[in-house]
Enzyme design. Structure first.
Site, PDB file in Angstrom:
ATOM      1  N   LYS A 136      -0.018   5.276   8.382  1.00 54.01           N
ATOM      2  CA  LYS A 136       0.585   5.624   7.072  1.00 54.01           C
ATOM      3  C   LYS A 136      -0.505   5.778   6.015  1.00 54.01           C
ATOM      4  O   LYS A 136      -0.504   6.723   5.221  1.00 54.01           O
ATOM      5  CB  LYS A 136       1.596   4.514   6.703  1.00 54.01           C
ATOM      6  CG  LYS A 136       2.198   4.553   5.325  1.00 54.01           C
ATOM      7  CD  LYS A 136       1.648   3.489   4.372  1.00 54.01           C
ATOM      8  CE  LYS A 136       1.699   2.079   4.830  1.00 54.01           C
ATOM      9  NZ  LYS A 136       1.090   1.108   3.905  1.00 54.01           N
ATOM     10  N   THR A 169       0.859  -1.196   0.000  1.00 55.10           N
ATOM     11  CA  THR A 169       0.000   0.000   0.000  1.00 55.10           C
ATOM     12  C   THR A 169       0.888   1.237   0.000  1.00 55.10           C
ATOM     13  O   THR A 169       1.569   1.518   0.993  1.00 55.10           O
ATOM     14  CB  THR A 169      -0.919   0.021   1.241  1.00 55.10           C
ATOM     15  OG1 THR A 169      -1.674  -1.182   1.286  1.00 55.10           O
ATOM     16  CG2 THR A 169      -1.855   1.218   1.180  1.00 55.10           C
ATOM     17  N   LYS A 177      -7.176   1.938  -2.842  1.00 51.02           N
ATOM     18  CA  LYS A 177      -6.791   1.324  -1.563  1.00 51.02           C
ATOM     19  C   LYS A 177      -6.770   2.374  -0.441  1.00 51.02           C
ATOM     20  O   LYS A 177      -7.206   2.116   0.682  1.00 51.02           O
ATOM     21  CB  LYS A 177      -5.408   0.671  -1.720  1.00 51.02           C
ATOM     22  CG  LYS A 177      -4.812   0.117  -0.446  1.00 51.02           C
ATOM     23  CD  LYS A 177      -5.655  -0.985   0.170  1.00 51.02           C
ATOM     24  CE  LYS A 177      -5.075  -1.456   1.499  1.00 51.02           C
ATOM     25  NZ  LYS A 177      -6.050  -2.203   2.288  1.00 51.02           N
TER      26      LYS A 177
HETATM   27  N1  LIG Z   1      -1.254  -6.462   7.599  1.00 52.69           N
HETATM   28  C1  LIG Z   1      -2.365  -6.191   6.945  1.00 52.69           C
HETATM   29  O1  LIG Z   1      -3.477  -6.496   7.425  1.00 52.69           O
HETATM   30  C2  LIG Z   1      -2.355  -5.526   5.608  1.00 52.69           C
HETATM   31  C3  LIG Z   1      -1.265  -4.831   5.162  1.00 52.69           C
HETATM   32  N2  LIG Z   1      -1.319  -4.222   3.926  1.00 52.69           N
HETATM   33  C4  LIG Z   1      -0.176  -3.496   3.415  1.00 52.69           C
HETATM   34  O2  LIG Z   1       0.753  -4.472   2.965  1.00 52.69           O
HETATM   35  C5  LIG Z   1       2.087  -4.038   3.185  1.00 52.69           C
HETATM   36  C6  LIG Z   1       2.817  -5.038   4.074  1.00 52.69           C
HETATM   37  O3  LIG Z   1       2.112  -5.120   5.299  1.00 52.69           O
HETATM   38  P1  LIG Z   1       2.541  -6.145   6.457  1.00 52.69           P
HETATM   39  O4  LIG Z   1       2.960  -7.433   5.877  1.00 52.69           O
HETATM   40  O5  LIG Z   1       1.427  -6.116   7.442  1.00 52.69           O
HETATM   41  O6  LIG Z   1       3.796  -5.381   7.053  1.00 52.69           O
HETATM   42  P2  LIG Z   1       4.985  -5.912   7.971  1.00 52.69           P
HETATM   43  O7  LIG Z   1       5.407  -4.732   8.769  1.00 52.69           O
HETATM   44  O8  LIG Z   1       4.607  -7.162   8.677  1.00 52.69           O
HETATM   45  O9  LIG Z   1       6.123  -6.280   6.895  1.00 52.69           O
HETATM   46  C7  LIG Z   1       6.781  -5.265   6.183  1.00 52.69           C
HETATM   47  C8  LIG Z   1       7.755  -5.869   5.202  1.00 52.69           C
HETATM   48  O10 LIG Z   1       8.462  -4.794   4.557  1.00 52.69           O
HETATM   49  C9  LIG Z   1       9.858  -5.017   4.734  1.00 52.69           C
HETATM   50  N3  LIG Z   1      10.588  -3.745   4.784  1.00 52.69           N
HETATM   51  C10 LIG Z   1      10.332  -2.690   5.580  1.00 52.69           C
HETATM   52  N4  LIG Z   1      11.191  -1.676   5.315  1.00 52.69           N
HETATM   53  C11 LIG Z   1      12.005  -2.121   4.348  1.00 52.69           C
HETATM   54  C12 LIG Z   1      13.085  -1.534   3.634  1.00 52.69           C
HETATM   55  N5  LIG Z   1      13.513  -0.291   3.874  1.00 52.69           N
HETATM   56  N6  LIG Z   1      13.701  -2.268   2.682  1.00 52.69           N
HETATM   57  C13 LIG Z   1      13.275  -3.531   2.409  1.00 52.69           C
HETATM   58  N7  LIG Z   1      12.256  -4.143   3.046  1.00 52.69           N
HETATM   59  C14 LIG Z   1      11.622  -3.435   3.993  1.00 52.69           C
HETATM   60  C15 LIG Z   1       9.995  -5.799   6.012  1.00 52.69           C
HETATM   61  O11 LIG Z   1      11.253  -6.437   6.078  1.00 52.69           O
HETATM   62  P3  LIG Z   1      11.899  -6.883   7.500  1.00 52.69           P
HETATM   63  O12 LIG Z   1      11.282  -8.212   7.814  1.00 52.69           O
HETATM   64  O13 LIG Z   1      13.345  -6.951   7.244  1.00 52.69           O
HETATM   65  O14 LIG Z   1      11.521  -5.815   8.499  1.00 52.69           O
HETATM   66  C16 LIG Z   1       8.820  -6.774   5.846  1.00 52.69           C
HETATM   67  O15 LIG Z   1       9.149  -7.793   4.942  1.00 52.69           O
HETATM   68  C17 LIG Z   1       1.965  -2.630   3.787  1.00 52.69           C
HETATM   69  O16 LIG Z   1       2.039  -1.691   2.761  1.00 52.69           O
HETATM   70  C18 LIG Z   1       0.563  -2.644   4.414  1.00 52.69           C
HETATM   71  O17 LIG Z   1       0.024  -1.351   4.514  1.00 52.69           O
HETATM   72  C19 LIG Z   1      -2.419  -4.327   3.111  1.00 52.69           C
HETATM   73  C20 LIG Z   1      -3.516  -5.026   3.514  1.00 52.69           C
HETATM   74  C21 LIG Z   1      -3.583  -5.645   4.815  1.00 52.69           C
HETATM   75  O1  LIG Z   2      -5.047  -2.695   4.782  1.00 54.35           O
HETATM   76  C1  LIG Z   2      -5.616  -3.372   5.619  1.00 54.35           C
HETATM   77  C2  LIG Z   2      -6.773  -4.180   5.360  1.00 54.35           C
HETATM   78  O2  LIG Z   2      -7.281  -4.838   6.294  1.00 54.35           O
HETATM   79  O3  LIG Z   2      -7.237  -4.175   4.203  1.00 54.35           O
END
Ligand SMILES: NC(=O)C1=CN([C@@H]2O[C@H](COP(=O)(O)OP(=O)(O)OC[C@H]3O[C@@H](n4cnc5c(N)ncnc54)[C@H](OP(=O)(O)O)[C@@H]3O)[C@@H](O)[C@H]2O)C=CC1
Ligand SMILES: O=CC(=O)O
Length: 293
Positions: free
Chosen positions: A238, A95, A170
């Protein structure tokens, strides 16, 4: 079908495991490489850099935390651009805002590669169950080629046209969701301070016009002050921030979203960023303390 997968956080891990379960060959990379181990045990291959994944795979999906992560994985050393070329497709499901997505799209397209943004609606459980809603935009041909993967990851995919439309859709959805979570938290506090049972409030809500899966799923845990992270609060904040920026750009007044963003910011400042976004309830509870208490 062989796919690369960059980013194994809450969502990426569930999505990559799902692809493996459905017979896809998956090559993974994560900034913290140790997080790849569980995927390897389930049959994935690992590369040490995003560039390594792109080199190996025709299609690569990314699921990263925010705009800065999405940009860094593409543009930094050992990043996506180093191996991107004609015949390859990059699908960013993170996102982010439309500007970030467009910047990535332009860079990928310049190499001859194809780009699709495809953020998702649905949290950890829908990701585990392949029940996400996919909001894709960009290169239509790539959308059609990657449909077999989307069919595994989601229950429905939308193709929304040009790059930016998926990101904007989104952000609109999550702006509504964040505002609803604040209103729900205020309702739980008001019921409690009025001597009403919160469980009865949940039962009443469930039967009426505002019944929805979010209240049903999160309500019982919130009543116990428990916020196991499915959608981390820092990501919801965010999304509110990016949605408000979109509102600024389009001159749309959004006082409800702005107030909700303040509550999420306050929650972050209290160290609740890694908890589920329902932890905003903690802020609302304190703000709702009356002079009688
Ligand atoms: N969780 C949810 O319910 C939902 C989330 N989303 C969106 O999906 C995306 C991922 O969410 P989610 O899985 O929950 O997030 P997490 O915080 O669990 O995971 C984030 C990921 O991004 C990586 N990351 C962060 N910073 C960097 C960087 N500078 N360089 C490379 N890799 C990086 C992390 O790596 P590392 O492990 O090394 O920290 C990890 O793999 C987000 O944009 C979120 O808004 C969308 C729908 C639902
Ligand atoms: O981005 C979060 C979700 O639940 O969708």
């Amino acid at each position: 079908m062989e796919v690369g997968f960059l980013g194994l956080g809450i969502m990426g891990k569930a999505m990559a495991l799902n692809l493996l379960r459905h017979g896809f060959s998956v090559t993974v990379w994560n900034r913290t490489l140790s997080k790849c181990e569980e995927l390897v045990e389930s049959g994935a291959s690992v590369e040490e850099t995003p560039a390594g994944v792109i080199k190996k795979c025709k299609y690569t999906i990314a699921m990263l935390s925010d705009p800065s992560a999405a940009l860094s994985v593409v543009f930094d050393k050992d990043g996506v651009l180093e191996q991107m070329c004609s015949g390859k497709g990059y699908i960013d499901m993170s996102t982010v805002d439309a500007q970030t997505s467009s910047k990535i799209s332009e860079a990928i397209t310049k190499t001859g590669g194809c780009f699709l943004e495809a953020p998702v609606s649905g949290s950890k459980k829908p990701a585990e169950d392949g029940q996400l809603v996919i909001l894709a935009a960009g290169e239509k041909a790539l959308y059609e080629e990657i449909i077999p993967a989307f069919d595994v990851l989601g229950k429905k995919s939308f193709f929304l046209g040009q790059v930016g439309n998926g990101a904007k859709m989104k952000l609109v959805v999550n702006m509504i969701m964040g505002s609803m979570m604040n209103a729900f938290s205020e309702g739980l506090v008001l019921a409690d301070r009025s001597g009403l049972s919160q469980q009865t409030l949940l039962d009443v809500l469930e039967l009426g016009a505002v019944a929805n899966p979010m209240f049903k799923l999160k309500g019982p845990a919130m009543m116990k002050n428990a916020y196991p992270p499915a959608f981390p609060l820092k990501h919801q904040q965010k999304d509110m921030r990016l949605a408000l920026a979109l509102g600024d750009e389009r001159a749309v007044s959004m006082p409800v979203a702005a107030a909700s963003n303040e509550a999420f910011k306050k929650a972050r400042s209290l160290g609740l960023g890694d908890q589920d976004f329902s932890a905003v309830y903690e802020v609302v509870k304190v703000a709702g303390s009356s002079e009688e208490s």
